[in-house]
Design an enzyme around this catalytic site. Structure first.
Site, PDB file in Angstrom:
ATOM      1  N   ALA A  12       0.805  -1.236   0.000  1.00  0.00           N
ATOM      2  CA  ALA A  12       0.000   0.000   0.000  1.00  0.00           C
ATOM      3  C   ALA A  12       0.830   1.275   0.000  1.00  0.00           C
ATOM      4  O   ALA A  12       0.300   2.357  -0.245  1.00  0.00           O
ATOM      5  CB  ALA A  12      -0.950  -0.010   1.195  1.00  0.00           C
ATOM      6  N   ALA A  13       2.137   1.158   0.275  1.00  0.00           N
ATOM      7  CA  ALA A  13       2.970   2.376   0.315  1.00  0.00           C
ATOM      8  C   ALA A  13       3.560   2.709  -1.060  1.00  0.00           C
ATOM      9  O   ALA A  13       4.259   3.714  -1.204  1.00  0.00           O
ATOM     10  CB  ALA A  13       4.104   2.196   1.325  1.00  0.00           C
ATOM     11  N   ILE A  16       1.453   2.594  -6.902  1.00  0.00           N
ATOM     12  CA  ILE A  16       0.033   2.267  -7.121  1.00  0.00           C
ATOM     13  C   ILE A  16      -0.697   2.243  -5.783  1.00  0.00           C
ATOM     14  O   ILE A  16      -1.810   2.772  -5.649  1.00  0.00           O
ATOM     15  CB  ILE A  16      -0.122   0.877  -7.795  1.00  0.00           C
ATOM     16  N   ARG A  98       8.244  -7.005 -18.716  1.00  0.00           N
ATOM     17  CA  ARG A  98       7.620  -7.426 -17.452  1.00  0.00           C
ATOM     18  C   ARG A  98       8.248  -8.732 -16.968  1.00  0.00           C
ATOM     19  O   ARG A  98       8.347  -8.979 -15.774  1.00  0.00           O
ATOM     20  CB  ARG A  98       6.110  -7.580 -17.630  1.00  0.00           C
ATOM     21  N   ASP A 161      -5.800  -2.494 -19.543  1.00  0.00           N
ATOM     22  CA  ASP A 161      -5.856  -2.690 -20.998  1.00  0.00           C
ATOM     23  C   ASP A 161      -7.205  -2.244 -21.553  1.00  0.00           C
ATOM     24  O   ASP A 161      -7.285  -1.705 -22.664  1.00  0.00           O
ATOM     25  CB  ASP A 161      -5.555  -4.162 -21.330  1.00  0.00           C
ATOM     26  N   HIS A 189      -1.567 -10.001 -19.996  1.00  0.00           N
ATOM     27  CA  HIS A 189      -1.221  -8.594 -19.740  1.00  0.00           C
ATOM     28  C   HIS A 189       0.269  -8.363 -19.991  1.00  0.00           C
ATOM     29  O   HIS A 189       1.036  -8.104 -19.073  1.00  0.00           O
ATOM     30  CB  HIS A 189      -1.598  -8.194 -18.311  1.00  0.00           C
TER      31      HIS A 189
END
Ligand code: NAD
Ligand code: LMR
Length: 357
Positions: A12-13, A16, A98, A161, A189
């Protein structure tokens, strides 16, 4: 269904994690937001806590003094979660694919999946960490090995996407807005595994009769992530658009979970793609696999074990998968789809090798 909804964000930091947590703090259906990271969480939680919405924030940071394999903070973060959203992991820098994130992010996913399997096995699990094509198989295998895998509740988040496709086609069509479009995107993805299905829009658009324009549009969706990685020039990948996209995906799931579809949305807006394990128990899977067999006939490719496909949701997770898109694909999309399956099958294998190496 419980009258409370607890959502936990792991990572959470991060780039995103922070804007996503802000969007979730604004969500009227969430009662508790549990934020976990290995760094910086207390300050972020304190900041969010000044916002005058009803969502209660709890924060948890890994205690590095605990022996390896124990993580009381993570256990407390997970306890009682209805939904777990996971943007933990390193992002790309220019020149990376990725796939280059695999080693580090696979280990992070391995740890998080194991704790979820033991301490919160009934939650919906939404995985953002890249490479999604391989991290979802890791999650699935670990949950399955603990005997708690629920095929209706594990999601690779590919909503960006769809968001990009809607934006990019709207950029091309005079007097249109992104909200006029809801482009189904199938496959995976990553690069060529992403297949946007512009043929399935309600209307056909003359501009896409121009092959150069159509090909450039598809390429932009497939490699949209690179645009951001290059523009950020070493400072990460998409964060704000991804926070938006994962929040959009979460809201569509919540609409189904709380059965709000009929009140608030037309059916079209309640459907979105996600990368999932193609389990035979899912409604619509038999028809989907029959269609996949037809498309892949004559190639040496096996039916993929995982795929991003459009679906609807209810209180149990996936209500049904949509398979009608298969018959409606145009020739170009069929070709792209076959190429995508080749990449996805390799990416899945990579995830499985990590778990069973
Ligand atoms: P970031 O580096 O800004 O944030 C990642 C966060 O994860 C950091 O706060 C870090 O401390 C945390 N973290 C690391 N190890 C952890 C662990 N073991 N447990 C909990 N938290 C941990 O990165 P970001 O830009 O937020 O991206 C996160 C991931 O999301 C990346 O892998 C990125 O490629 C991916 N991503 C996916 C999509 C998608 O469409 N699915 C879109 C954008 C980014
Ligand atoms: C994206 O599509 O923006 C994300 O998957 C991040 C990336 O690495 O491109």
């Amino acid at each position: 269904m419980s009258s409370t909804i607890k959502v936990t964000v792991l990572g959470a930091a991060g780039g995103i994690g922070q804007p996503l947590s802000l969007l979730l703090k604004l969500n009227p259906y969430i009662t508790e937001l549990s934020l976990y990271d290995v760094v910086n969480i207390p300050g972020i939680a304190a900041d969010l806590n000044h916002i005058d919405t009803n969502v209660k924030i709890n924060s948890f940071i890994r205690d590095n003094n605990e022996p390896k394999g124990t993580n009381t903070q993570l256990i407390n973060a997970l306890k009682g979660s209805d939904f777990i959203i996971i943007p933990a992991g390193i992002p790309r820098k220019p020149g990376m694919t990725r796939g280059d994130l695999f080693n580090i992010n696979a280990s992070i996913c391995n740890e998080l999946a194991t704790f979820i399997a033991i301490h919160s096995p009934n939650s919906f699990i939404l995985v953002i960490s890249n490479p999604v094509n391989s991290t979802i198989p890791i999650f699935r295998e670990i949950l399955n090995n603990y005997g708690v895998f629920n095929p209706l509740k594990l999601f690779g988040v590919t909503a960006l996407d769809n968001v990009r496709s809607n934006t990019f086609i709207s950029n091309l069509i005079d007097n249109s807005l992104p909200k006029d479009f809801n482009v189904p995107v199938v496959g995976g993805h990553s690069g060529h595994s992403i297949v946007p299905l512009f043929s399935q829009l309600d209307k056909s658009y003359k501009i896409l009769d121009d092959n150069n324009i159509y090909d450039a549009l598809i390429h932009r969706v497939q490699y949209g992530g690179d645009e951001i990685v290059e523009a950020k020039n070493g400072n990460g990948s998409s964060t704000l658009s991804m926070a938006y996209a994962s929040n959009k995906f979460f809201n569509i799931i919540i609409n189904g979970y709380l059965n709000l579809d009929n009140n608030n949305n037309n059916n079209n807006n309640c459907q979105i793609s996600s990368y999932i394990y193609l389990d035979d128990s899912i409604n619509g899977m038999k028809e989907l696999k029959t269609g996949l067999m037809e498309i892949l006939k004559g190639t040496k490719l096996e039916i993929p074990k995982y795929l991003a496909i459009p679906m609807n949701f209810d209180i149990n997770g996936i209500k049904n998968v949509d398979y009608k898109w298969i018959d409606k694909m145009n020739e170009k999309e069929k070709e792209l789809f076959v190429i995508a399956v080749g990449f996805i099958n390799q990416n899945v294998e990579k995830g499985l090798n990590f778990v069973y190496k």
